[in-house]
Design an enzyme around this catalytic site. Structure first.
Site, PDB file in Angstrom:
ATOM      1  N   ARG A 233     -10.083  12.765 -32.402  1.00  0.00           N
ATOM      2  CA  ARG A 233      -8.830  13.423 -32.773  1.00  0.00           C
ATOM      3  C   ARG A 233      -7.682  12.640 -32.148  1.00  0.00           C
ATOM      4  O   ARG A 233      -7.767  12.213 -30.982  1.00  0.00           O
ATOM      5  CB  ARG A 233      -8.791  14.880 -32.280  1.00  0.00           C
ATOM      6  CG  ARG A 233      -9.617  15.852 -33.119  1.00  0.00           C
ATOM      7  CD  ARG A 233      -9.080  16.021 -34.543  1.00  0.00           C
ATOM      8  NE  ARG A 233      -9.876  16.951 -35.341  1.00  0.00           N
ATOM      9  CZ  ARG A 233     -10.872  16.605 -36.157  1.00  0.00           C
ATOM     10  NH1 ARG A 233     -11.202  15.331 -36.297  1.00  0.00           N
ATOM     11  NH2 ARG A 233     -11.520  17.511 -36.859  1.00  0.00           N
ATOM     12  N   ASP A 257      -8.991   5.731 -36.013  1.00  0.00           N
ATOM     13  CA  ASP A 257      -9.207   6.416 -37.299  1.00  0.00           C
ATOM     14  C   ASP A 257      -8.386   7.699 -37.334  1.00  0.00           C
ATOM     15  O   ASP A 257      -8.320   8.367 -38.370  1.00  0.00           O
ATOM     16  CB  ASP A 257     -10.697   6.743 -37.478  1.00  0.00           C
ATOM     17  CG  ASP A 257     -10.980   7.365 -38.846  1.00  0.00           C
ATOM     18  OD1 ASP A 257     -10.567   6.742 -39.854  1.00  0.00           O
ATOM     19  OD2 ASP A 257     -11.578   8.451 -38.907  1.00  0.00           O
ATOM     20  N   GLU A 262      -0.791  12.315 -37.327  1.00  0.00           N
ATOM     21  CA  GLU A 262      -1.334  11.911 -38.633  1.00  0.00           C
ATOM     22  C   GLU A 262      -1.033  12.901 -39.753  1.00  0.00           C
ATOM     23  O   GLU A 262      -0.955  12.515 -40.928  1.00  0.00           O
ATOM     24  CB  GLU A 262      -2.841  11.683 -38.548  1.00  0.00           C
ATOM     25  CG  GLU A 262      -3.656  12.953 -38.319  1.00  0.00           C
ATOM     26  CD  GLU A 262      -5.158  12.686 -38.305  1.00  0.00           C
ATOM     27  OE1 GLU A 262      -5.593  11.779 -37.600  1.00  0.00           O
ATOM     28  OE2 GLU A 262      -5.884  13.417 -39.011  1.00  0.00           O
ATOM     29  N   HIS A 294      -8.156   8.529 -41.032  1.00  0.00           N
ATOM     30  CA  HIS A 294      -9.131   9.625 -40.887  1.00  0.00           C
ATOM     31  C   HIS A 294     -10.199   9.540 -41.979  1.00  0.00           C
ATOM     32  O   HIS A 294     -10.426  10.481 -42.736  1.00  0.00           O
ATOM     33  CB  HIS A 294      -8.420  10.988 -40.924  1.00  0.00           C
ATOM     34  CG  HIS A 294      -9.144  12.036 -40.120  1.00  0.00           C
ATOM     35  ND1 HIS A 294      -8.526  12.874 -39.235  1.00  0.00           N
ATOM     36  CD2 HIS A 294     -10.460  12.371 -40.068  1.00  0.00           C
ATOM     37  CE1 HIS A 294      -9.410  13.691 -38.682  1.00  0.00           C
ATOM     38  NE2 HIS A 294     -10.601  13.388 -39.169  1.00  0.00           N
TER      39      HIS A 294
HETATM   40  P1  NAI Z   1     -20.259  17.765 -30.828  1.00  0.00           P
HETATM   41  O1  NAI Z   1     -19.798  19.150 -30.648  1.00  0.00           O
HETATM   42  O2  NAI Z   1     -21.662  17.515 -31.255  1.00  0.00           O
HETATM   43  O3  NAI Z   1     -20.012  16.906 -29.483  1.00  0.00           O
HETATM   44  C1  NAI Z   1     -18.833  16.995 -28.711  1.00  0.00           C
HETATM   45  C2  NAI Z   1     -19.216  16.654 -27.280  1.00  0.00           C
HETATM   46  O4  NAI Z   1     -18.002  16.662 -26.506  1.00  0.00           O
HETATM   47  C3  NAI Z   1     -20.170  17.663 -26.637  1.00  0.00           C
HETATM   48  O5  NAI Z   1     -21.239  16.999 -26.023  1.00  0.00           O
HETATM   49  C4  NAI Z   1     -19.296  18.388 -25.604  1.00  0.00           C
HETATM   50  O6  NAI Z   1     -20.017  18.807 -24.464  1.00  0.00           O
HETATM   51  C5  NAI Z   1     -18.296  17.295 -25.267  1.00  0.00           C
HETATM   52  N1  NAI Z   1     -17.090  17.820 -24.640  1.00  0.00           N
HETATM   53  C6  NAI Z   1     -16.527  19.049 -24.771  1.00  0.00           C
HETATM   54  N2  NAI Z   1     -15.433  19.160 -23.986  1.00  0.00           N
HETATM   55  C7  NAI Z   1     -15.318  17.960 -23.345  1.00  0.00           C
HETATM   56  C8  NAI Z   1     -14.402  17.455 -22.378  1.00  0.00           C
HETATM   57  N3  NAI Z   1     -13.412  18.207 -21.900  1.00  0.00           N
HETATM   58  N4  NAI Z   1     -14.597  16.197 -21.936  1.00  0.00           N
HETATM   59  C9  NAI Z   1     -15.634  15.429 -22.391  1.00  0.00           C
HETATM   60  N5  NAI Z   1     -16.518  15.866 -23.300  1.00  0.00           N
HETATM   61  C10 NAI Z   1     -16.387  17.115 -23.751  1.00  0.00           C
HETATM   62  O7  NAI Z   1     -19.233  17.112 -31.862  1.00  0.00           O
HETATM   63  P2  NAI Z   1     -19.453  15.864 -32.818  1.00  0.00           P
HETATM   64  O8  NAI Z   1     -20.011  16.312 -34.114  1.00  0.00           O
HETATM   65  O9  NAI Z   1     -20.138  14.786 -32.063  1.00  0.00           O
HETATM   66  O10 NAI Z   1     -17.937  15.458 -33.099  1.00  0.00           O
HETATM   67  C11 NAI Z   1     -17.118  14.917 -32.071  1.00  0.00           C
HETATM   68  C12 NAI Z   1     -15.672  14.925 -32.541  1.00  0.00           C
HETATM   69  O11 NAI Z   1     -15.543  14.005 -33.641  1.00  0.00           O
HETATM   70  C13 NAI Z   1     -15.209  16.271 -33.104  1.00  0.00           C
HETATM   71  O12 NAI Z   1     -14.625  17.051 -32.085  1.00  0.00           O
HETATM   72  C14 NAI Z   1     -14.191  15.891 -34.139  1.00  0.00           C
HETATM   73  O13 NAI Z   1     -12.912  16.043 -33.568  1.00  0.00           O
HETATM   74  C15 NAI Z   1     -14.452  14.427 -34.433  1.00  0.00           C
HETATM   75  N6  NAI Z   1     -14.779  14.144 -35.832  1.00  0.00           N
HETATM   76  C16 NAI Z   1     -14.055  13.178 -36.485  1.00  0.00           C
HETATM   77  C17 NAI Z   1     -14.326  12.857 -37.789  1.00  0.00           C
HETATM   78  C18 NAI Z   1     -13.578  11.779 -38.525  1.00  0.00           C
HETATM   79  O14 NAI Z   1     -13.668  11.685 -39.755  1.00  0.00           O
HETATM   80  N7  NAI Z   1     -12.857  10.905 -37.845  1.00  0.00           N
HETATM   81  C19 NAI Z   1     -15.369  13.591 -38.545  1.00  0.00           C
HETATM   82  C20 NAI Z   1     -16.114  14.547 -37.739  1.00  0.00           C
HETATM   83  C21 NAI Z   1     -15.794  14.820 -36.437  1.00  0.00           C
END
Ligand code: NAI
Length: 346
Positions: A233, A257, A262, A294
């Site tokens: 993000r 990305d 954005e 994105h």
């Molecule tokens: P996920 O929920 O599987 O993993 C997120 C990880 O971040 C978890 O292990 C969690 O413990 C950790 N986390 C939570 N708070 C934290 C903090 N304060 N400091 C460090 N780590 C922390 O999510 P996933 O599916 O891996 O997605 C990650 C991010 O990718 C999403 O939050 C979303 O914003 C972004 N995303 C971007 C996309 C794009 O097209 N560019 C598409 C899909 C997701």
């Protein structure tokens, strides 16, 4: 029986294609709206049971109040992140469901594509050879093999990205607020991430805590020449501080990305306009910055999964006692929440 009516905001051609394909037998009546959901456009949801929204729709408190007044029962996010929704305000008013994973591979692979493009100057070479300029001057890259990558957020996407990096022979270190037990991951503090990493890749959600985690102070602690990747993000990075870090030659490259402002520009064609965002314009003008709008999620597999899961979320919400993919502010750390919802959140 009346069909469920879904107001589908910020609809793009590729969304429509996948949702039309998944809406077999026209089970749902869908109004595709090109506009984003904002306080001004919320009234377009009048007469619909569900609003379907994406990453840059505004689902703040006032919008939620307006949707509730119009009888909308469900906000169906067709994405994983939900930082654009005031989930605390939504609690008790309108239920919120999301698509927690549609293709973590799509995002992790895009992160690696950006990294390789940047460090091997593929974007430069592509433009040169199209102009029959076969000079190699200025295209020197560096090996990824043996470099240290620091991954922040070891969830679904972060872990796949780490596996890809290991395949390249890189050393992988990670920080996560909720480290995964017995994962074999080498967890370190954020300070160690900043200090040791040649490449830093962000894969954690945007929260009050993570907002601007890459800032002047953290950049000062990083290695000279560090490559910063953000496919998570935009607001995880203070863009002004990043720009300054690049100007000071401290940051060697940035692959973005996502960008904190954005929502004003991404997903639209501004090629014939004067873009007012000076920070974005300056970042894009840098030879060592790559911006994609994105796009990391955008694979046919991910789009099909998004459509299928969104419809399944709506069906389940309407027909069952529980909603597997419901989110609410009470799930203290939904990003890490493995609780199966046995009933709705309220
Ligand atoms: P996920 O929920 O599987 O993993 C997120 C990880 O971040 C978890 O292990 C969690 O413990 C950790 N986390 C939570 N708070 C934290 C903090 N304060 N400091 C460090 N780590 C922390 O999510 P996933 O599916 O891996 O997605 C990650 C991010 O990718 C999403 O939050 C979303 O914003 C972004 N995303 C971007 C996309 C794009 O097209 N560019 C598409 C899909 C997701």
């Amino acid at each position: 029986m009346n069909k469920l009516r879904i107001a589908f905001f910020d609809a793009k051609d590729y969304d429509k294609e996948s949702f039309i394909r998944a809406n077999t037998n026209e089970e749902f009546e869908i109004t595709y709206l090109e506009t984003r959901l904002t306080l001004d456009t919320a009234r377009l949801a009048e007469g619909h049971d569900v609003v379907c929204v994406f990453v840059n729709d505004d689902v703040g408190a006032e919008v939620i109040d307006q949707l509730e007044k119009m009888g909308v029962k469900l906000i169906a996010l067709r994405c994983a992140g939900y930082n654009n929704v005031d989930i605390q305000h939504a609690y008790g008013r309108i239920h919120v469901v999301r698509v927690p994973a549609y293709s973590p591979y799509a995002v992790a692979e895009h992160a690696m594509a950006l990294l390789l493009t940047s460090v091997r100057r593929i974007h430069k070479a592509y433009n040169r050879t199209r102009d029959f300029n076969f000079s190699l001057s200025g295209l020197t890259g560096f090996d990824l093999h043996g470099k240290t990558v620091g991954v922040i957020g070891t969830g679904k996407i972060g872990r796949i990205f780490m596996d890809i990096c290991r395949g390249f022979g890189m050393q992988v270190i990670a920080y996560d607020k909720f480290p995964a037990a017995d994962s074999g991951i080498t967890y370190v503090s954020t300070d160690e991430i900043w200090r040791q990493s040649d490449i830093i890749s962000l894969h954690c959600p945007l929260t009050d805590e993570t907002r601007h985690m890459v800032n002047e102070e953290s950049i000062a602690k990083m290695k000279k020449g560090v490559v910063i990747l953000n496919t998570s993000r935009g607001a995880l990075i203070d863009s002004e501080a990043l720009l300054e870090g690049i100007k000071q030659r401290k940051v060697g490259a940035a692959c973005l990305d996502v960008y904190e402002e954005e929502s004003n520009v991404f997903f639209h064609d501004y090629s014939n306009h004067i873009v007012n965002d000076d920070t974005l314009a300056r970042l894009i003008s840098m030879p060592n910055v790559i911006v994609t709008s994105h796009q990391a999620f955008l694979t046919s597999e991910a789009l099909a999964n998004i459509a299928d899961t969104t419809f399944e979320n709506v069906r389940e919400f309407m027909e069952k006692e529980f909603s597997t993919n419901e989110i609410c502010y009470k799930c203290e750390n939904i990003a890490n929440c493995s609780r199966t919802h046995e009933k709705k959140c309220f």
